[in-house]
Design a protein around this motif. Structure first.
Motif, PDB file in Angstrom:
ATOM      1  N   ARG A 129      -3.520   5.183  -0.743  1.00 39.83           N
ATOM      2  CA  ARG A 129      -4.993   5.707  -1.109  1.00 39.83           C
ATOM      3  C   ARG A 129      -5.810   4.273  -1.095  1.00 39.83           C
ATOM      4  NH1 ARG A 129      -7.572  10.024  -1.084  1.00 39.83           N
ATOM      5  NH2 ARG A 129      -5.850  11.300  -1.581  1.00 39.83           N
ATOM      6  N   GLN A 130      -5.557   3.478  -1.936  1.00 40.44           N
ATOM      7  CA  GLN A 130      -6.515   2.313  -2.130  1.00 40.44           C
ATOM      8  C   GLN A 130      -6.115   1.132  -0.856  1.00 40.44           C
ATOM      9  OE1 GLN A 130      -4.164   3.240  -4.264  1.00 40.44           O
ATOM     10  NE2 GLN A 130      -2.586   1.519  -4.844  1.00 40.44           N
ATOM     11  N   ARG A 131      -5.205   1.540  -0.108  1.00 42.01           N
ATOM     12  CA  ARG A 131      -4.886   0.518   0.996  1.00 42.01           C
ATOM     13  C   ARG A 131      -5.511   0.896   2.314  1.00 42.01           C
ATOM     14  NH1 ARG A 131      -0.729   0.516  -2.462  1.00 42.01           N
ATOM     15  NH2 ARG A 131      -0.149  -1.770  -3.407  1.00 42.01           N
ATOM     16  N   ILE A 132      -6.020   2.164   2.560  1.00 41.76           N
ATOM     17  CA  ILE A 132      -6.343   2.658   3.748  1.00 41.76           C
ATOM     18  C   ILE A 132      -7.824   2.557   3.778  1.00 41.76           C
ATOM     19  CG2 ILE A 132      -6.484   4.737   5.276  1.00 41.76           C
ATOM     20  CD1 ILE A 132      -3.787   5.515   4.353  1.00 41.76           C
TER      21      ILE A 132
ATOM     22  N   PRO B 105      15.163 -14.162  -0.232  1.00 43.22           N
ATOM     23  CA  PRO B 105      13.900 -14.140   0.461  1.00 43.22           C
ATOM     24  C   PRO B 105      13.585 -13.192   1.259  1.00 43.22           C
ATOM     25  CG  PRO B 105      14.674 -16.525   0.041  1.00 43.22           C
ATOM     26  CD  PRO B 105      15.944 -15.571  -0.187  1.00 43.22           C
ATOM     27  N   ASN B 106      14.444 -13.144   2.330  1.00 45.70           N
ATOM     28  CA  ASN B 106      14.235 -12.341   3.386  1.00 45.70           C
ATOM     29  C   ASN B 106      14.433 -10.829   3.058  1.00 45.70           C
ATOM     30  OD1 ASN B 106      13.414 -13.861   5.463  1.00 45.70           O
ATOM     31  ND2 ASN B 106      15.627 -14.698   5.711  1.00 45.70           N
ATOM     32  N   ILE B 107      15.367 -10.343   2.024  1.00 42.96           N
ATOM     33  CA  ILE B 107      15.766  -9.159   1.416  1.00 42.96           C
ATOM     34  C   ILE B 107      14.334  -8.758   1.206  1.00 42.96           C
ATOM     35  CG2 ILE B 107      16.651  -7.799  -0.441  1.00 42.96           C
ATOM     36  CD1 ILE B 107      19.201  -9.581   0.078  1.00 42.96           C
ATOM     37  N   ALA B 108      13.724  -9.475  -0.002  1.00 42.02           N
ATOM     38  CA  ALA B 108      12.428  -9.122  -0.358  1.00 42.02           C
ATOM     39  C   ALA B 108      11.126  -8.640   0.492  1.00 42.02           C
ATOM     40  CB  ALA B 108      12.086 -10.226  -1.446  1.00 42.02           C
ATOM     41  N   GLU B 109      11.068  -9.858   1.663  1.00 39.40           N
ATOM     42  CA  GLU B 109      10.200  -9.623   2.600  1.00 39.40           C
ATOM     43  C   GLU B 109      10.491  -8.192   3.423  1.00 39.40           C
ATOM     44  OE1 GLU B 109       9.308 -11.861   6.990  1.00 39.40           O
ATOM     45  OE2 GLU B 109       9.595 -12.917   5.264  1.00 39.40           O
ATOM     46  N   GLU B 110      11.792  -7.832   3.712  1.00 33.12           N
ATOM     47  CA  GLU B 110      11.983  -6.696   4.337  1.00 33.12           C
ATOM     48  C   GLU B 110      11.655  -5.343   3.781  1.00 33.12           C
ATOM     49  OE1 GLU B 110      12.836  -6.257   7.528  1.00 33.12           O
ATOM     50  OE2 GLU B 110      12.445  -8.496   7.817  1.00 33.12           O
ATOM     51  N   ILE B 111      11.869  -5.535   2.294  1.00 37.40           N
ATOM     52  CA  ILE B 111      11.515  -4.450   1.379  1.00 37.40           C
ATOM     53  C   ILE B 111      10.136  -4.444   1.574  1.00 37.40           C
ATOM     54  CG2 ILE B 111      11.521  -3.668  -0.966  1.00 37.40           C
ATOM     55  CD1 ILE B 111      14.388  -4.902  -1.274  1.00 37.40           C
ATOM     56  N   GLU B 112       9.255  -5.369   1.583  1.00 41.28           N
ATOM     57  CA  GLU B 112       7.714  -5.193   1.466  1.00 41.28           C
ATOM     58  C   GLU B 112       7.475  -4.674   2.906  1.00 41.28           C
ATOM     59  OE1 GLU B 112       6.751  -9.163   0.535  1.00 41.28           O
ATOM     60  OE2 GLU B 112       6.423  -8.797  -1.682  1.00 41.28           O
ATOM     61  N   SER B 113       8.316  -5.046   3.787  1.00 41.04           N
ATOM     62  CA  SER B 113       7.604  -4.700   5.229  1.00 41.04           C
ATOM     63  C   SER B 113       7.696  -3.136   5.333  1.00 41.04           C
ATOM     64  CB  SER B 113       8.246  -5.264   6.083  1.00 41.04           C
ATOM     65  OG  SER B 113       9.798  -5.083   6.458  1.00 41.04           O
ATOM     66  N   VAL B 114       8.733  -2.458   4.614  1.00 39.39           N
ATOM     67  CA  VAL B 114       9.042  -0.930   4.749  1.00 39.39           C
ATOM     68  C   VAL B 114       7.863  -0.352   4.344  1.00 39.39           C
ATOM     69  CG1 VAL B 114      10.263   0.920   3.742  1.00 39.39           C
ATOM     70  CG2 VAL B 114      11.712  -1.251   4.604  1.00 39.39           C
TER      71      VAL B 114
ATOM     72  N   ARG C 183       2.576   2.591   5.897  1.00 44.75           N
ATOM     73  CA  ARG C 183       1.063   2.504   5.906  1.00 44.75           C
ATOM     74  C   ARG C 183       0.684   2.474   7.387  1.00 44.75           C
ATOM     75  NH1 ARG C 183      -2.317  -1.474   5.465  1.00 44.75           N
ATOM     76  NH2 ARG C 183      -1.029  -2.843   4.815  1.00 44.75           N
ATOM     77  N   PHE C 184       1.150   1.629   8.103  1.00 39.77           N
ATOM     78  CA  PHE C 184       0.486   1.258   9.501  1.00 39.77           C
ATOM     79  C   PHE C 184       0.984   2.569  10.376  1.00 39.77           C
ATOM     80  CE2 PHE C 184       1.407  -3.419   9.176  1.00 39.77           C
ATOM     81  CZ  PHE C 184       0.429  -3.692   8.499  1.00 39.77           C
ATOM     82  N   ALA C 185       2.134   3.334  10.189  1.00 37.27           N
ATOM     83  CA  ALA C 185       2.221   4.570  10.766  1.00 37.27           C
ATOM     84  C   ALA C 185       1.362   5.493  10.618  1.00 37.27           C
ATOM     85  CB  ALA C 185       3.691   4.936  10.451  1.00 37.27           C
ATOM     86  N   VAL C 186       0.853   5.636   9.055  1.00 38.86           N
ATOM     87  CA  VAL C 186      -0.040   6.675   8.755  1.00 38.86           C
ATOM     88  C   VAL C 186      -1.305   6.500   9.322  1.00 38.86           C
ATOM     89  CG1 VAL C 186      -1.524   7.631   6.750  1.00 38.86           C
ATOM     90  CG2 VAL C 186       1.142   7.518   6.587  1.00 38.86           C
TER      91      VAL C 186
END
Length: 144
Positions: free
Chosen positions: A100-103, A37-46, A51-54
């Protein structure tokens, strides 16, 4: 393993990485040690962090561009323009098409407007346009 995730994410990530590499090489590792569960969460957070950086770089690019446009006679105008170009280039280098579709440019533009100074060198900024005057393609492009 989740306790380690909460207590020391660096150590947790090192252990999880080692287990995953061993598993990828065909070794039978104790599956209970893999914190899926935490591996999946961390992969998604990458992806989210990228995106947050951009988005953060685009906010800075817009702020500096707006300052240069609002105060063209200011001695800092050329620096603001150069900074805007640099921030746009940095954003472009980290941008990937799936972002693109998330910004949301209007949200980014609103953040930039909130970061704008009210006045520079005693001169008040002209009222901003309500919607973002820039396209994502222009912000990520080469045009100054």
């Amino acid at each position: 393993m989740s306790d380690l995730y909460e207590e020391d994410i660096v150590l947790w990530s090192e252990r999880q990485g080692e287990l995953l590499r061993r598993r990828a090489e065909g070794e039978l590792v104790n599956e209970a040690e893999l914190d899926w569960p935490n591996i999946a969460e961390e992969i998604e957070s990458v992806g989210n962090e990228q995106r947050f950086a951009v988005e953060s770089l685009l906010v800075q690019a817009i702020v500096h561009r707006l300052k240069a446009e609002a105060w063209p006679a200011c001695r800092d105008m050329e620096t603001w323009r150069a900074d805007s170009i640099r921030f746009r280039g940095d954003a472009a280098s980290r941008f990937v098409p799936s972002m693109r579709q998330r910004i949301d440019l209007n949200r980014i533009y609103s953040r930039a407007l909130r970061a704008m100074p009210r006045a520079v060198d005693g001169l008040t900024a002209p009222p901003p346009v309500p919607d973002c005057p820039y396209t994502l393609d222009w912000l990520l492009g080469e045009e100054p």
